[in-house]
Motif scaffolding. Structure first.
Motif, PDB file in Angstrom:
ATOM      1  N   SER A  58     -14.723  -6.331   1.516  1.00 20.19           N
ATOM      2  CA  SER A  58     -15.644  -5.249   1.871  1.00 20.19           C
ATOM      3  C   SER A  58     -15.024  -3.871   1.611  1.00 20.19           C
ATOM      4  O   SER A  58     -13.821  -3.742   1.376  1.00 20.19           O
ATOM      5  CB  SER A  58     -16.025  -5.345   3.350  1.00 20.19           C
ATOM      6  N   TYR A  59     -15.879  -2.861   1.683  1.00 17.30           N
ATOM      7  CA  TYR A  59     -15.456  -1.463   1.560  1.00 17.30           C
ATOM      8  C   TYR A  59     -14.369  -1.156   2.586  1.00 17.30           C
ATOM      9  O   TYR A  59     -13.341  -0.546   2.275  1.00 17.30           O
ATOM     10  CB  TYR A  59     -16.677  -0.564   1.755  1.00 17.30           C
ATOM     11  N   GLN A  60     -14.590  -1.586   3.835  1.00 20.74           N
ATOM     12  CA  GLN A  60     -13.654  -1.270   4.898  1.00 20.74           C
ATOM     13  C   GLN A  60     -12.310  -1.948   4.699  1.00 20.74           C
ATOM     14  O   GLN A  60     -11.263  -1.405   5.084  1.00 20.74           O
ATOM     15  CB  GLN A  60     -14.251  -1.680   6.256  1.00 20.74           C
ATOM     16  N   ASP A  61     -12.296  -3.125   4.078  1.00 22.63           N
ATOM     17  CA  ASP A  61     -11.031  -3.808   3.794  1.00 22.63           C
ATOM     18  C   ASP A  61     -10.136  -2.941   2.916  1.00 22.63           C
ATOM     19  O   ASP A  61      -8.927  -2.842   3.150  1.00 22.63           O
ATOM     20  CB  ASP A  61     -11.292  -5.139   3.080  1.00 22.63           C
ATOM     21  N   ILE A  62     -10.720  -2.321   1.909  1.00 17.10           N
ATOM     22  CA  ILE A  62      -9.940  -1.493   0.984  1.00 17.10           C
ATOM     23  C   ILE A  62      -9.488  -0.206   1.674  1.00 17.10           C
ATOM     24  O   ILE A  62      -8.367   0.263   1.466  1.00 17.10           O
ATOM     25  CB  ILE A  62     -10.766  -1.184  -0.280  1.00 17.10           C
ATOM     26  N   VAL A  63     -10.360   0.366   2.511  1.00 21.20           N
ATOM     27  CA  VAL A  63      -9.981   1.569   3.266  1.00 21.20           C
ATOM     28  C   VAL A  63      -8.765   1.282   4.141  1.00 21.20           C
ATOM     29  O   VAL A  63      -7.789   2.051   4.154  1.00 21.20           O
ATOM     30  CB  VAL A  63     -11.161   2.057   4.138  1.00 21.20           C
ATOM     31  N   VAL A  64      -8.800   0.165   4.853  1.00 29.73           N
ATOM     32  CA  VAL A  64      -7.700  -0.188   5.747  1.00 29.73           C
ATOM     33  C   VAL A  64      -6.415  -0.446   4.954  1.00 29.73           C
ATOM     34  O   VAL A  64      -5.322  -0.072   5.390  1.00 29.73           O
ATOM     35  CB  VAL A  64      -8.073  -1.429   6.592  1.00 29.73           C
ATOM     36  N   ALA A  65      -6.544  -1.043   3.781  1.00 33.98           N
ATOM     37  CA  ALA A  65      -5.359  -1.348   2.973  1.00 33.98           C
ATOM     38  C   ALA A  65      -4.603  -0.089   2.585  1.00 33.98           C
ATOM     39  O   ALA A  65      -3.365  -0.083   2.571  1.00 33.98           O
ATOM     40  CB  ALA A  65      -5.783  -2.114   1.718  1.00 33.98           C
ATOM     41  N   TYR A  66      -5.328   0.985   2.267  1.00 36.46           N
ATOM     42  CA  TYR A  66      -4.674   2.196   1.767  1.00 36.46           C
ATOM     43  C   TYR A  66      -4.460   3.271   2.838  1.00 36.46           C
ATOM     44  O   TYR A  66      -3.471   3.998   2.786  1.00 36.46           O
ATOM     45  CB  TYR A  66      -5.475   2.779   0.602  1.00 36.46           C
ATOM     46  N   SER A  67      -5.395   3.387   3.785  1.00 36.03           N
ATOM     47  CA  SER A  67      -5.252   4.451   4.783  1.00 36.03           C
ATOM     48  C   SER A  67      -5.038   3.929   6.195  1.00 36.03           C
ATOM     49  O   SER A  67      -4.872   4.710   7.133  1.00 36.03           O
ATOM     50  CB  SER A  67      -6.495   5.357   4.761  1.00 36.03           C
ATOM     51  N   GLY A  68      -5.063   2.618   6.360  1.00 37.02           N
ATOM     52  CA  GLY A  68      -4.831   2.041   7.679  1.00 37.02           C
ATOM     53  C   GLY A  68      -6.091   1.988   8.518  1.00 37.02           C
ATOM     54  O   GLY A  68      -7.106   2.609   8.199  1.00 37.02           O
ATOM     55  N   SER A  69      -6.013   1.255   9.608  1.00 31.78           N
ATOM     56  CA  SER A  69      -7.177   1.117  10.487  1.00 31.78           C
ATOM     57  C   SER A  69      -7.340   2.321  11.407  1.00 31.78           C
ATOM     58  O   SER A  69      -8.435   2.597  11.893  1.00 31.78           O
ATOM     59  CB  SER A  69      -7.029  -0.151  11.339  1.00 31.78           C
ATOM     60  N   GLY A  70      -6.228   3.050  11.631  1.00 33.16           N
ATOM     61  CA  GLY A  70      -6.284   4.193  12.532  1.00 33.16           C
ATOM     62  C   GLY A  70      -6.415   3.801  13.982  1.00 33.16           C
ATOM     63  O   GLY A  70      -6.572   4.652  14.858  1.00 33.16           O
ATOM     64  N   LYS A  71      -6.345   2.511  14.272  1.00 32.61           N
ATOM     65  CA  LYS A  71      -6.527   2.026  15.647  1.00 32.61           C
ATOM     66  C   LYS A  71      -5.238   1.403  16.163  1.00 32.61           C
ATOM     67  O   LYS A  71      -4.516   2.004  16.933  1.00 32.61           O
ATOM     68  CB  LYS A  71      -7.681   1.029  15.693  1.00 32.61           C
TER      69      LYS A  71
END
Length: 257
Positions: A58-71
């Motif tokens: 998913s879109y969010q998977d790629i976001v987390v891979a590069y910028s982290g979950s932030g949580k």
């Protein structure tokens, strides 16, 4: 419409000796298989990284891979995402609780180390530079800090491999495809040149995603363009090499010689 003349140095596949065509074919088959495995690697690397369905990318998977979950921490993101199936729920819960309570060294030996030794050390023993080392409290502490995604050092290391590797691949593909008969010539040139622009955009997007998450769509588009150009050059080259006779312009030139 007037046909564009053949360049004096242009040679179609039909004008090549069989040995050269066999060499090109063998290279194309190996490169094609390698590209398929590269696509599968992208899927297995990123699918479920955000904690969603591990079978879907998913879109969010790629976001987390590069910028982290932030949580949570990188450890928590991994245990809730791609590593969620690697250990039983009760053991995963112990590690998650330990991380959520501050990953204190006092509880490391009793709460974290037994599960890590049993389930994780086969891969995370420090022998693979691309995987975090979980062999000691000091190294484990690094992955219990806030998840900010891939570090700058990691991106730089992967970038130079990616840039060199894909450049070599598309240079080889372009050299073989240059013998294909494709008109108009400008379109053929675009197909050869576009992957190199796509490589730069793809790598640049890794860094920009950390700043502005929607650059994920730019990375996806760049990857799709790379795959489309690769598939087009691969299919056209093999088809013209073995299934298509000499183009009319090539046959006419041979008769004139």
């Amino acid at each position: 419409m007037k046909q564009e003349p053949l360049h004096r140095l242009y040679h179609h596949y039909s004008e090549m000796p069989y040995s050269q065509r066999v060499l090109y074919t063998a290279a194309l088959l190996i490169l094609g298989g390698g590209y398929l495995f590269a696509l599968l690697n992208v899927y297995f690397t990123y699918a479920g990284k955000a904690g969603g369905n591990p079978l879907m990318l998913s879109y969010q998977d790629i976001v987390v891979a590069y910028s982290g979950s932030g949580k949570g921490s990188r450890l928590e993101s991994a245990l809730l995402g791609p590593m969620s199936t690697m250990l039983p729920a009760d053991e995963r819960g112990v590690l998650l609780a330990w991380a959520a309570q501050g990953a204190k060294q006092a509880a490391y030996e009793t709460d974290a180390k037994p599960t890590l030794d049993k389930r994780c050390m086969a891969c995370h023993d420090g022998s693979n530079p691309h995987l975090p080392n979980l062999g000691s409290y000091e190294s484990l502490k690094k992955v219990t800090e806030k998840d900010t995604g891939a570090t700058l050092a990691t991106l730089v290391r992967v970038s130079h491999i990616h840039l060199f590797g894909l450049t070599f691949i598309f240079f080889i593909m372009g050299m073989m495809f240059s013998h294909a008969y494709v008109r108009p010539v400008w379109f053929k040139c675009v197909v050869v040149a576009t992957p190199f622009a796509g490589i730069m955009i793809d790598v640049a997007s890794w860094y920009l995603i950390k700043i502005f998450h929607p650059f994920v769509f730019v990375e996806i588009a760049a990857g799709a363009i790379l795959a489309a150009c690769f598939a087009f050059m691969w299919c056209v080259s093999l088809y013209q090499m073995w299934l298509m006779g000499p183009p009319d312009a090539v046959a006419l030139r041979e008769r004139e010689l």
